[in-house]
Design a protein around this motif. Structure first.
Motif, PDB file in Angstrom:
ATOM      1  N   LEU A   1       0.006   3.638  -1.182  1.00 18.65           N
ATOM      2  CA  LEU A   1       0.967   4.642  -1.649  1.00 18.65           C
ATOM      3  C   LEU A   1       1.991   4.960  -0.569  1.00 18.65           C
ATOM      4  CD1 LEU A   1      -1.020   7.295  -3.695  1.00 18.65           C
ATOM      5  CD2 LEU A   1       0.903   5.909  -4.456  1.00 18.65           C
TER       6      LEU A   1
ATOM      7  N   VAL B   1     -11.359   6.841  -6.406  1.00 21.70           N
ATOM      8  CA  VAL B   1     -11.158   7.693  -5.223  1.00 21.70           C
ATOM      9  C   VAL B   1     -10.419   8.969  -5.641  1.00 21.70           C
ATOM     10  CG1 VAL B   1     -11.273   6.011  -3.369  1.00 21.70           C
ATOM     11  CG2 VAL B   1      -9.170   6.260  -4.668  1.00 21.70           C
TER      12      VAL B   1
ATOM     13  N   THR C   1      -9.742   3.100  -9.176  1.00 18.84           N
ATOM     14  CA  THR C   1     -10.339   2.739  -7.890  1.00 18.84           C
ATOM     15  C   THR C   1     -11.416   3.710  -7.441  1.00 18.84           C
ATOM     16  OG1 THR C   1      -8.572   3.929  -6.788  1.00 18.84           O
ATOM     17  CG2 THR C   1      -8.260   1.575  -7.043  1.00 18.84           C
TER      18      THR C   1
ATOM     19  N   TYR D   1     -11.084  11.904  -5.189  1.00 21.51           N
ATOM     20  CA  TYR D   1     -11.050  12.989  -4.184  1.00 21.51           C
ATOM     21  C   TYR D   1      -9.797  12.925  -3.305  1.00 21.51           C
ATOM     22  CZ  TYR D   1     -13.376   9.019  -1.975  1.00 21.51           C
ATOM     23  OH  TYR D   1     -13.687   7.770  -1.562  1.00 21.51           O
ATOM     24  N   LEU D   2      -9.023  11.854  -3.407  1.00 18.01           N
ATOM     25  CA  LEU D   2      -7.786  11.761  -2.619  1.00 18.01           C
ATOM     26  C   LEU D   2      -6.580  12.338  -3.375  1.00 18.01           C
ATOM     27  CD1 LEU D   2      -8.113   8.259  -0.996  1.00 18.01           C
ATOM     28  CD2 LEU D   2      -8.422  10.478   0.066  1.00 18.01           C
TER      29      LEU D   2
ATOM     30  N   MET E   1      -3.890  14.678  -1.539  1.00 20.69           N
ATOM     31  CA  MET E   1      -3.080  13.995  -0.527  1.00 20.69           C
ATOM     32  C   MET E   1      -2.115  13.015  -1.176  1.00 20.69           C
ATOM     33  SD  MET E   1      -5.437  13.238   2.749  1.00 20.69           S
ATOM     34  CE  MET E   1      -6.982  12.915   1.960  1.00 20.69           C
ATOM     35  N   CYS E   2      -2.623  12.259  -2.133  1.00 21.62           N
ATOM     36  CA  CYS E   2      -1.774  11.264  -2.790  1.00 21.62           C
ATOM     37  C   CYS E   2      -0.620  11.941  -3.521  1.00 21.62           C
ATOM     38  CB  CYS E   2      -2.592  10.446  -3.779  1.00 21.62           C
ATOM     39  SG  CYS E   2      -3.716   9.341  -2.966  1.00 21.62           S
TER      40      CYS E   2
ATOM     41  N   VAL F   1      -5.707   2.620  -1.133  1.00 28.26           N
ATOM     42  CA  VAL F   1      -4.864   3.423  -2.024  1.00 28.26           C
ATOM     43  C   VAL F   1      -3.896   4.295  -1.236  1.00 28.26           C
ATOM     44  CG1 VAL F   1      -4.903   5.327  -3.670  1.00 28.26           C
ATOM     45  CG2 VAL F   1      -6.465   3.416  -3.950  1.00 28.26           C
ATOM     46  N   MET F   2      -4.443   4.997  -0.232  1.00 25.57           N
ATOM     47  CA  MET F   2      -3.559   5.869   0.561  1.00 25.57           C
ATOM     48  C   MET F   2      -2.505   5.049   1.297  1.00 25.57           C
ATOM     49  SD  MET F   2      -4.017   9.094   0.341  1.00 25.57           S
ATOM     50  CE  MET F   2      -3.318   9.788   1.805  1.00 25.57           C
TER      51      MET F   2
ATOM     52  N   SER G   1       5.905   4.249  -0.953  1.00 26.96           N
ATOM     53  CA  SER G   1       6.854   5.363  -0.836  1.00 26.96           C
ATOM     54  C   SER G   1       7.831   5.110   0.300  1.00 26.96           C
ATOM     55  CB  SER G   1       6.120   6.681  -0.572  1.00 26.96           C
ATOM     56  OG  SER G   1       5.088   6.833  -1.482  1.00 26.96           O
TER      57      SER G   1
ATOM     58  N   TRP H   1     -11.367   1.183  -0.524  1.00 32.34           N
ATOM     59  CA  TRP H   1     -10.457   1.610  -1.596  1.00 32.34           C
ATOM     60  C   TRP H   1      -9.578   2.783  -1.182  1.00 32.34           C
ATOM     61  CZ3 TRP H   1      -8.439  -1.141  -4.958  1.00 32.34           C
ATOM     62  CH2 TRP H   1      -9.151  -2.114  -5.680  1.00 32.34           C
ATOM     63  N   SER H   2     -10.211   3.767  -0.515  1.00 30.95           N
ATOM     64  CA  SER H   2      -9.394   4.944  -0.176  1.00 30.95           C
ATOM     65  C   SER H   2      -8.311   4.578   0.825  1.00 30.95           C
ATOM     66  CB  SER H   2     -10.266   6.097   0.351  1.00 30.95           C
ATOM     67  OG  SER H   2     -11.173   5.613   1.291  1.00 30.95           O
TER      68      SER H   2
ATOM     69  N   VAL I   1      -0.192   7.782 -11.091  1.00 32.17           N
ATOM     70  CA  VAL I   1      -0.892   7.768  -9.798  1.00 32.17           C
ATOM     71  C   VAL I   1      -2.358   8.096 -10.025  1.00 32.17           C
ATOM     72  CG1 VAL I   1      -1.090   8.870  -7.542  1.00 32.17           C
ATOM     73  CG2 VAL I   1       1.162   8.392  -8.493  1.00 32.17           C
TER      74      VAL I   1
ATOM     75  N   ALA J   1     -15.948   2.362  -1.006  1.00 27.13           N
ATOM     76  CA  ALA J   1     -15.183   3.618  -1.095  1.00 27.13           C
ATOM     77  C   ALA J   1     -14.180   3.710   0.035  1.00 27.13           C
ATOM     78  CB  ALA J   1     -16.139   4.813  -1.060  1.00 27.13           C
TER      79      ALA J   1
ATOM     80  N   ILE K   1      -4.385   5.173 -11.234  1.00 30.85           N
ATOM     81  CA  ILE K   1      -4.791   4.291 -10.129  1.00 30.85           C
ATOM     82  C   ILE K   1      -6.015   4.863  -9.425  1.00 30.85           C
ATOM     83  CG2 ILE K   1      -4.087   3.307  -7.901  1.00 30.85           C
ATOM     84  CD1 ILE K   1      -1.199   3.452  -8.878  1.00 30.85           C
ATOM     85  N   LEU K   2      -5.983   6.186  -9.165  1.00 26.98           N
ATOM     86  CA  LEU K   2      -7.089   6.825  -8.454  1.00 26.98           C
ATOM     87  C   LEU K   2      -8.378   6.717  -9.259  1.00 26.98           C
ATOM     88  CD1 LEU K   2      -5.435  10.074  -7.025  1.00 26.98           C
ATOM     89  CD2 LEU K   2      -5.827   7.893  -5.909  1.00 26.98           C
TER      90      LEU K   2
ATOM     91  N   ILE L   1       2.116  13.081  -1.112  1.00 26.84           N
ATOM     92  CA  ILE L   1       2.943  11.957  -0.649  1.00 26.84           C
ATOM     93  C   ILE L   1       3.907  11.529  -1.748  1.00 26.84           C
ATOM     94  CG2 ILE L   1       2.933   9.515  -0.022  1.00 26.84           C
ATOM     95  CD1 ILE L   1       0.361   9.939   1.386  1.00 26.84           C
TER      96      ILE L   1
END
Lengths: 195, 354
Positions: free
Chosen positions: B20, A72, A70, A74-75, A78-79, B16-17, B24, B12-13, A63, B9, A66-67, A82
């Motif tokens: 995911l 990101v 891309t 800073y996520l 949270m990622c 990605v979120m 899931s 992408w965020s 995971v 940004a 991937i972050l 989940i």
């Protein structure tokens, strides 16, 4: 992937003793106090934590890739939450279907630790320390083993406490906190160790 | 305006979120279908009938665990002591069990030997716990059957139903005991047994020793003298292997044995009623003759009277009266205590009548 034996040993010893999750980093205090009432249940919890943490260390590595790709990062938190929650749920369903013995052995402890801070921390620390895949999985496994060790030690002490004459005001959780503090002091003794 | 880097940004965020979350969610949805395990629908029903407090008094991990055990037949329908009778009935209905099979139980500690009344074989200065004391030559009590009186059962009771004063045999309160049976295993001397909540007469001694041996160590132990056996009008109490045993199926709770026992080791639940003779009495004197405690007095052919201070509410006279003139009426508890504090001698009442 470069593997250095002494680096791995440092990670292992560090994860179990020097930076023990419960007693040095103070993570996962809730199950530490809650499930340490009997040796049997603390052992079950310890096994469940080892299982989930190792799996987490493995999956969050990808995971994180991937972050990073891309951009990101800073996520992260949270990622990870989940992914860990979904993963534990999935594994629980999978086990219930294909391995009911293991499912009933892990029992209630598996869902209990889904969003535990210790589990999240192992994912975040793997990233922070910049571990590669093997190092990350090893660190996750042995950090969890350290957690299980602390839990089992605590359960052993609390089983003895049951038959001792504890002052009325100190009975139950208060005396447990005091014991935890003393245990923590003992583990702090490892912090001077250098390799 | 958004710069290119910012836009990228955000995209992408979100991607990605969202990705995911989608993966899931999809995985879980797939798994819940694919790996679905057929569960007995009664498990969910029983779970909702339970309190959901997850107190763990039943010994299972949470209410869901208890529900599973009930449905699998590993636990009885009355396993949830905390839920009480209402929960019990609901579960019995779901499981198709007879409600009668979930009769309320109570615990009874079968010893009366407070420290001081029963002798000690040594003085115990240790952890205040019967199990710890038991490790040391089977405890301080000289009687090898006696209560160690350190209150381990009282500490174990999750409902505060066992009252314990230092060095006295704990007392189980009828009104608070839920019959969960947690205390039974905590007693190292196995003095606690579960009885039906409707049982009222108990032999509070478990000593199978011979009479002289019992007297040597305890003032309130059963010496198997057999007085209770001879006095019982219903053949419900008998001496077996050096100990009086109550047959609760036959016992009519008259309380005669409680009164007759010379060593005070039979306990009866205090009665809240007394016999009362109505105007229908024609003075046949049958009740006067049958009363085992001489509580009824009166002249022939005249209205007889029951002395409430002496009546033990055994109910024998009610059945014997040919005119159905005797009824049981509630009686204030305070006068019972009074009667115990100041027993009226038999002669004085008789003299009063003459």
């Amino acid at each position: 992937m470069k593997l250095d034996f002494s680096t791995l040993m440092t990670i292992i010893i560090g994860a179990i003793f020097i930076n023990n999750f419960v007693l040095s980093r103070f993570l996962g205090i809730c199950p530490f106090v809650g499930v340490s009432r009997s040796l049997e249940s603390s052992f079950g919890m310890g096994m469940a934590v080892i299982f989930v943490m190792t799996l987490t260390g493995f999956v969050t590595y990808f995971v994180n890739l991937i972050l990073v790709i891309t951009r990101v990062e800073y996520l992260q938190m949270m990622c990870f939450i989940i992914v860990i929650a979904a993963l534990v749920q999935f594994v629980e369903m999978f086990l219930q279907k294909f391995n009911p013995t293991l499912y009933s052995a892990l029992g209630i402890y598996l869902p209990l630790i889904t969003t535990n801070c210790a589990v999240l921390a192992v994912a975040l620390l793997n990233v922070k320390e910049g571990y590669n895949l093997i190092e990350a999985v090893l660190f996750s496994f042995f950090a969890a083993a350290g957690f299980a060790l602390a839990l089992v030690i605590m359960a052993g002490i609390r089983e003895r406490l049951e038959i001792t004459d504890v002052p009325r005001t100190m009975q139950g959780v208060p005396i447990t906190f005091i014991i935890a503090a003393i245990l923590s002091l003992a583990f702090m003794g490892f912090s001077g160790m250098k390799f | 305006m958004l710069t290119d880097a910012n836009t990228l940004a955000i995209i992408w965020s979100v991607a990605v979120m969202g990705g995911l979350g989608l993966v899931s969610g999809g995985l879980l949805a797939f798994a819940s279908r694919k790996f679905a395990v057929e569960v007995d629908p009664r498990v969910a029903e029983v779970t909702s009938a339970l309190s959901g407090a997850n107190c763990g008094a039943c010994g299972y991990p949470g209410c869901a665990g208890a529900a599973r055990a009930i449905v699998e037949g590993k636990a009885p329908a009355n396993v949830c002591a905390a839920g009480g009778e209402a929960t019990m009935r609901m579960i019995a209905k779901i499981m198709g069990v007879e409600a009668a099979s979930v009769a309320q139980k109570i615990a009874k500690i079968q010893c009366r030997g407070d420290i001081g009344i029963a002798k000690l074989q040594y003085e115990y200065h240790g952890i205040d716990d019967c199990r710890a004391a038991y490790l040391l030559f089977n405890g301080a009590k000289a009687c090898s059957y006696g209560c160690l009186a350190l209150g381990t059962c009282a500490k174990a009771c999750p409902f505060g139903a066992i009252e314990y004063e230092f060095h006295r045999v704990p007392y189980v309160r009828y009104d608070k005991c839920t019959g969960c049976g947690v205390c039974v295993d905590t007693c190292p001397r196995k003095l606690i047994d579960m009885y039906d909540a409707t049982d009222e007469v108990f032999v509070l001694c478990k000593s199978h020793d011979k009479g002289p041996a019992v007297r040597k160590v305890c003032e309130v132990g059963c010496v198997a003298c057999g007085v209770c056996e001879r006095s019982c009008p219903y053949d419900a109490i008998s001496v077996k292997d050096g100990l009086a045993v109550v047959d609760h199926a036959k016992c009519q709770k008259c309380g005669i044995c409680v009164m007759k026992c010379p060593y005070n080791c039979i306990w009866g639940k205090p009665k809240e009623t007394r016999a009362f003779i109505t105007d229908k009495c024609n003075g046949c004197t049958i009740c006067e003759k049958t009363c085992p405690v001489n509580a009824i007095s009166g002249q022939p052919k005249q209205l007889h009277v029951v002395d409430p201070e002496r009546c033990i509410a055994c109910g024998i006279c009610v059945g014997k009266c040919p005119r159905q003139a005797i009824e049981m009426h509630p009686h204030a508890q305070s006068s019972v205590a009074h009667a115990q504090a100041k027993p009226v001698p038999a002669e004085s009442t008789l003299a009063g009548v003459k």
